[in-house]
Design a protein around this motif. Structure first.
Motif, PDB file in Angstrom:
ATOM      1  N   LEU A   1       0.776  -1.376   0.161  1.00 28.29           N
ATOM      2  CA  LEU A   1       0.011   0.032  -0.030  1.00 28.29           C
ATOM      3  C   LEU A   1       0.852   1.061  -0.170  1.00 28.29           C
ATOM      4  O   LEU A   1       0.764   2.467  -0.621  1.00 28.29           O
ATOM      5  N   THR A   2       2.104   1.099   0.773  1.00 25.59           N
ATOM      6  CA  THR A   2       2.980   2.471   0.402  1.00 25.59           C
ATOM      7  C   THR A   2       3.158   2.723  -0.955  1.00 25.59           C
ATOM      8  O   THR A   2       3.316   3.948  -1.320  1.00 25.59           O
ATOM      9  N   ALA A   3       3.584   1.542  -1.772  1.00 20.49           N
ATOM     10  CA  ALA A   3       3.927   1.847  -3.129  1.00 20.49           C
ATOM     11  C   ALA A   3       2.691   2.331  -3.888  1.00 20.49           C
ATOM     12  O   ALA A   3       2.767   3.192  -4.526  1.00 20.49           O
ATOM     13  N   MET A   4       1.591   1.921  -3.644  1.00 27.03           N
ATOM     14  CA  MET A   4       0.364   2.246  -4.283  1.00 27.03           C
ATOM     15  C   MET A   4       0.021   3.568  -3.918  1.00 27.03           C
ATOM     16  O   MET A   4      -0.475   4.297  -4.811  1.00 27.03           O
ATOM     17  N   LEU A   5      -0.079   3.679  -2.483  1.00 28.47           N
ATOM     18  CA  LEU A   5      -0.401   5.469  -2.406  1.00 28.47           C
ATOM     19  C   LEU A   5       0.587   6.416  -2.851  1.00 28.47           C
ATOM     20  O   LEU A   5       0.280   7.739  -3.093  1.00 28.47           O
ATOM     21  N   ARG A   6       2.086   6.138  -2.801  1.00 26.79           N
ATOM     22  CA  ARG A   6       2.835   6.940  -3.322  1.00 26.79           C
ATOM     23  C   ARG A   6       2.426   7.161  -4.890  1.00 26.79           C
ATOM     24  O   ARG A   6       2.661   8.386  -5.209  1.00 26.79           O
TER      25      ARG A   6
END
Length: 476
Positions: A156-161
């Motif tokens: 999710l960190t990658a997606m939200l970034r």
């Protein structure tokens, strides 16, 4: 002036396993079947462990059959067509990241096991765990994800970034699992993970552009066996490669805290509430804890299925007494009654567990005891002790798990036991201790602040004697 119909808004779901396809996808399908086609599903997995299932689902255009079976044996078949976009797995999660960054994606939902939150005994993200450490290293580097081993936080960190960089707007992050206060606890873990990456701008963006409502889900969904596909083909004529089956009962309770719109779920039976707490407590303690109780007890006396243990008079009485004597009294009182009819809920739960057509296995339900003791069982013990009340009935549940653990230690469980939160070496040492009951009750991973409490140790010791006698006298 254009009259083209705008594209549907999207719920992007992470985890295309049986539960999602029998539960959340079924609700979106029902909504679309009612004529409300404003929302659809996209989905994929963040790990490679279901590659064959995802590929087969993709080959079928996201469609599959849901078989439901009632306690009276009524079978129903529904072709679920809510998943419009199956995102194939690849190690960098490129497809999922791109989908998450699209403005039409308004909700990202996910199904996580209790152990998949990587929380320590103080409910904080355990950044020292290997999976978390690997994803933190990847998140600080040039690759969006570590090869083949992402956690929900790393994914999710990658997606939200990517969503922040695309200026795609706010998005709701929706948990669909059994963890108590799941949205709240997940959010704390996610924010801590992002803070540890050093990305201050992303941390600020997530705090202001996302919400994480708590939610409670419920539908018994066993792992599909080959006979499910055979029944589907006989009933529908379709050779479905990835059918799922579940009980007829279904429930979803969600706090109405969405920052980018949501489906009109209330029109298809979802309970949208201001607080999910009393509903999740009822489910976690009356259903989840009881389910584990029956699975551990059934395994110890040689049963294979949950319904076999539920229909065993002694096992059923252990479960019934736990709920009636100890769980219900801490969930509802004259001064603070529960909105749930708890005695009726108890009876419905046992009826559901006794459904032989579901053929739910003890192996599936018995897993992850090191998460279930602190999550499902310890809170009732803690609250009973705080009120100076007996814990005799609830103590039977950890006693059953200890007996089960000793069987595992001796290599005498008839199936592979899976437990993401268990340290096998520590568990073996506990079972080999001179006083296993005392060692078990002193384990902080299982008991937190209750570890070493003499009242707990005494109650579990008495209960363990009862469990030993029950096993000795039982013939499955």
């Amino acid at each position: 002036m254009s009259t083209a119909t705008p594209p549907p808004w999207v719920v992007l779901h992470l985890g295309l396993g049986s539960f999602h396809r029998a539960h959340q996808a079924a609700y979106i399908h029902a909504l679309r079947a009612s004529g409300d086609t404003r929302w659809q599903l996209a989905g994929g997995n963040i790990r490679a462990d279901m590659a064959d299932t995802v590929a087969a689902l993709d080959a079928q255009g996201g469609a599959y059959t849901l078989e439901t079976i009632s306690p009276t044996g009524e079978h129903r078949y529904t072709r679920i067509t809510a998943i419009a976009d199956v995102v194939p797995f690849e190690p960098t999660l490129f497809g999922l990241i791109a989908r998450a960054a699209e403005p039409s994606t308004r909700i990202i939902s996910f199904t996580v096991t209790e152990a998949g939150y990587y929380l320590d005994g103080h409910d904080q993200l355990d950044a020292g765990l290997p999976d978390i450490a690997a994803d933190l290293a990847a998140a600080r580097g040039t690759q969006p994800m570590a090869l083949g081993g992402s956690t929900i936080y790393g994914a999710l960190t990658a997606m939200l970034r990517a969503r922040m960089q695309a200026r795609a707007g706010a998005v709701t992050l929706l948990n669909c699992d059994n963890l108590r206060h799941n949205g709240q606890r997940f959010r704390a873990g996610l924010l801590r993970f992002i803070a540890l990456t050093g990305d201050a701008s992303l941390l600020d963006w997530v705090q202001t552009h996302t919400t994480c409502p708590n939610a409670m889900v419920d539908r018994i969904t066993p792992r599909p066996t080959p006979d499910v596909a055979e029944r589907v083909r006989a009933a529908t004529g379709w050779a479905d490669a990835v059918p799922v089956m579940g009980e007829s009962f279904i429930q979803w309770v969600i706090e109405d805290h969405f920052c980018a719109g949501r489906p009109a779920w209330e029109s298809v039976g979802v309970e949208m509430v201001s607080s999910v707490a009393p509903y999740e407590e009822a489910k976690i303690r009356l259903l989840n804890a009881t389910h584990s109780c029956i699975a551990w007890a059934g395994t110890l006396v040689g049963y294979h299925y949950i319904h076999e243990g539920t229909r065993d008079a002694v096992i059923r009485r252990i479960a019934f007494d736990y709920v009636t004597d100890d769980a219900i009294p801490v969930l509802s009182s004259p001064g603070q009654p529960s909105p749930v009819d708890l005695p009726r809920y108890r009876d419905v739960v046992l009826e559901r567990f006794g459904n032989p057509a579901i053929a739910d296995t003890n192996q599936r339900v018995a897993m992850d005891g090191y998460s279930k003791i602190p999550g499902f069982i310890a809170p009732t013990i803690q609250e009973r002790l705080a009120r100076s009340e007996s814990i005799a009935s609830v103590a039977m549940l950890p006693a059953l798990f200890l007996a089960y653990l000793q069987r595992w230690h001796a290599g005498q469980i008839a199936y592979t036991y899976q437990d993401q939160a268990m340290d096998p070496d520590s568990a073996h040492a506990l079972c080999a201790a001179a006083d296993p009951v005392a060692a078990f009750c002193a384990d902080p991973v299982l008991w937190g602040t209750l570890a070493g409490d003499l009242r707990l140790t005494h109650a579990v010791r008495t209960a363990f004697e009862r469990v030993t006698l029950f096993i000795r006298n039982h013939r499955a």
